[in-house]
Design a protein around this motif. Structure first.
Motif, PDB file in Angstrom:
ATOM      1  N   PRO A  74       0.801  -1.226   0.000  1.00 17.36           N
ATOM      2  CA  PRO A  74       0.000   0.000   0.000  1.00 17.36           C
ATOM      3  C   PRO A  74       0.835   1.278   0.000  1.00 17.36           C
ATOM      4  CG  PRO A  74      -0.010  -1.006   2.180  1.00 17.36           C
ATOM      5  CD  PRO A  74       0.674  -1.974   1.264  1.00 17.36           C
ATOM      6  N   TYR A  75       2.106   1.166   0.324  1.00 17.52           N
ATOM      7  CA  TYR A  75       2.970   2.339   0.397  1.00 17.52           C
ATOM      8  C   TYR A  75       3.575   2.626  -0.977  1.00 17.52           C
ATOM      9  CZ  TYR A  75       2.567   1.171   5.318  1.00 17.52           C
ATOM     10  OH  TYR A  75       2.065   0.865   6.559  1.00 17.52           O
ATOM     11  N   PRO A  76       3.444   3.851  -1.475  1.00 17.91           N
ATOM     12  CA  PRO A  76       4.008   4.175  -2.792  1.00 17.91           C
ATOM     13  C   PRO A  76       5.525   4.348  -2.697  1.00 17.91           C
ATOM     14  CG  PRO A  76       2.939   6.111  -1.844  1.00 17.91           C
ATOM     15  CD  PRO A  76       2.708   4.987  -0.883  1.00 17.91           C
ATOM     16  N   LEU A 131       2.111   7.617   3.167  1.00 22.41           N
ATOM     17  CA  LEU A 131       0.803   7.374   2.554  1.00 22.41           C
ATOM     18  C   LEU A 131       0.106   8.652   2.088  1.00 22.41           C
ATOM     19  CD1 LEU A 131      -0.558   4.701   5.061  1.00 22.41           C
ATOM     20  CD2 LEU A 131       0.059   4.301   2.664  1.00 22.41           C
ATOM     21  N   PRO A 133      -0.067  10.341  -0.563  1.00 26.71           N
ATOM     22  CA  PRO A 133      -0.794  10.321  -1.847  1.00 26.71           C
ATOM     23  C   PRO A 133      -2.091   9.521  -1.811  1.00 26.71           C
ATOM     24  CG  PRO A 133       1.546   9.788  -2.156  1.00 26.71           C
ATOM     25  CD  PRO A 133       1.268   9.705  -0.689  1.00 26.71           C
ATOM     26  N   HIS A 134      -2.376   8.825  -0.713  1.00 27.58           N
ATOM     27  CA  HIS A 134      -3.560   7.970  -0.639  1.00 27.58           C
ATOM     28  C   HIS A 134      -4.467   8.428   0.515  1.00 27.58           C
ATOM     29  CE1 HIS A 134      -1.868   5.327  -3.616  1.00 27.58           C
ATOM     30  NE2 HIS A 134      -0.789   5.135  -2.885  1.00 27.58           N
ATOM     31  N   ARG A 136      -7.515   7.960   1.300  1.00 27.50           N
ATOM     32  CA  ARG A 136      -8.383   6.960   1.928  1.00 27.50           C
ATOM     33  C   ARG A 136      -7.635   6.232   3.037  1.00 27.50           C
ATOM     34  NH1 ARG A 136     -10.729   1.278  -0.611  1.00 27.50           N
ATOM     35  NH2 ARG A 136     -12.356   0.932   0.966  1.00 27.50           N
ATOM     36  N   LEU A 137      -6.402   5.856   2.770  1.00 27.01           N
ATOM     37  CA  LEU A 137      -5.617   5.146   3.766  1.00 27.01           C
ATOM     38  C   LEU A 137      -5.247   6.049   4.936  1.00 27.01           C
ATOM     39  CD1 LEU A 137      -5.495   3.270   1.267  1.00 27.01           C
ATOM     40  CD2 LEU A 137      -3.178   2.651   1.969  1.00 27.01           C
ATOM     41  N   GLU A 166      -4.339  -3.206   3.589  1.00 25.39           N
ATOM     42  CA  GLU A 166      -5.263  -2.907   2.486  1.00 25.39           C
ATOM     43  C   GLU A 166      -5.372  -4.154   1.630  1.00 25.39           C
ATOM     44  OE1 GLU A 166      -5.951   0.380  -1.074  1.00 25.39           O
ATOM     45  OE2 GLU A 166      -3.915  -0.198  -0.524  1.00 25.39           O
ATOM     46  N   VAL A 171      -9.813  -1.410   3.790  1.00 25.73           N
ATOM     47  CA  VAL A 171      -8.646  -0.901   4.517  1.00 25.73           C
ATOM     48  C   VAL A 171      -8.931  -1.029   6.001  1.00 25.73           C
ATOM     49  CG1 VAL A 171      -7.116   1.072   4.929  1.00 25.73           C
ATOM     50  CG2 VAL A 171      -8.203   0.789   2.678  1.00 25.73           C
TER      51      VAL A 171
END
Length: 278
Positions: A74-76, A131, A133-134, A136-137, A166, A171
């Protein structure tokens, strides 16, 4: 000419089961001068569930179950490599609730904590930064931290851990509080969980699903070991294969966030963050 019901005893069942694959994961992270995670390598070794369940169709390669939770991190992170090496032990294997995510999320979330320690950053806040950029998370992460009172100091001998998962379209972030007991033992005092699974159709069933998964996951993390001796499992009943009992079960709080995301699955996600948060 009549139907016959055949039931194995619990002893026969535990001795002749299909077991969750043993696995070894080795994970490495690269940090830049600013403490950001810029590279990630994850290698997992273990038996193949695909080979066990579909031997005629299976061609040696990457087992999809073995790498879930690793390839869909889940981590970019810009530079990511995941490897799988199949290694069979002669033990019949199949899926356990949470499947490959149980192995790989334990490894990845543990390394996120170690990265936070290495750069001197709070583990919740490091996750929040990575996180960004996300949203929702981040929203689920923030709610779990708020529910747990993350910044409130704990008494000596007590600890608090956090883990994010996730998967299956949902999540979940869990925070676990523990107290160290004499002789190195610990008690689990409290588990809080924030969940975004999209619209919740039946809140009572959804809450029960996650609560039960939490108890299942903690049982596995604390006691869920099956050994083998002379070609047979070394467990036979609840006296030597323990599960979390009522007196040791912590207070559990589950909160579902209002969400317009597509409906996600709840049957397995609650198991997965228990071991890493603990």
């Amino acid at each position: 000419g009549r139907p016959v019901l055949v039931l194995w005893s619990r002893e026969a069942d535990l001795a002749r089961d299909i077991y969750r694959p043993a696995a070894l994961a080795r994970v490495r992270a690269g940090l830049d001068a600013a403490g950001r995670i810029v590279a990630w390598r994850h290698r997992v070794v273990g038996p193949s569930i695909n080979a066990a369940e579909s031997p005629a169709a299976w061609q040696h390669g990457v087992d999809s179950f073995a790498v879930e939770g690793a390839v869909d991190l889940p981590y970019p992170i810009d530079h990511l490599r995941v490897d799988y090496a199949q290694h069979e032990f002669g033990v019949p294997v199949g899926v356990m609730r949470g499947v490959g995510y149980v192995v790989n999320v334990f490894a990845t979330e543990s390394l996120i904590d170690e990265a936070a320690l290495a750069v001197g950053v709070d583990p919740y806040r490091l996750r929040r930064t990575v996180l960004a950029p996300h949203p929702r998370l981040v929203r689920v992460l923030d709610e779990a931290a708020r529910m747990s009172g993350w910044d409130a100091p704990l008494e000596p001998g007590r600890g608090r851990g956090i883990a994010l998962t996730e998967c299956y379209g949902a999540v979940m972030v869990a925070v676990i509080e523990v107290t160290m007991q004499p002789r190195g033992r610990l008690s689990i005092d409290r588990v809080v969980a924030a969940v975004d699974c999209g619209p919740v159709v039946n809140p009572a069933i959804a809450e029960g699903q996650v609560e039960g998964a939490i108890v299942f996951g903690l049982s596995g993390a604390l006691f869920g070991e099956v050994g083998f001796k002379d070609g047979a499992a070394d467990v036979s009943n609840w006296d030597d294969y323990r599960v979390l009992r009522l007196g040791a079960t912590p207070r559990v709080e589950v909160r579902f966030l209002a969400s317009d995301a597509p409906i996600g699955g709840l049957g397995e996600i609650g198991v997965i963050p228990m071991a890493p948060a603990l």
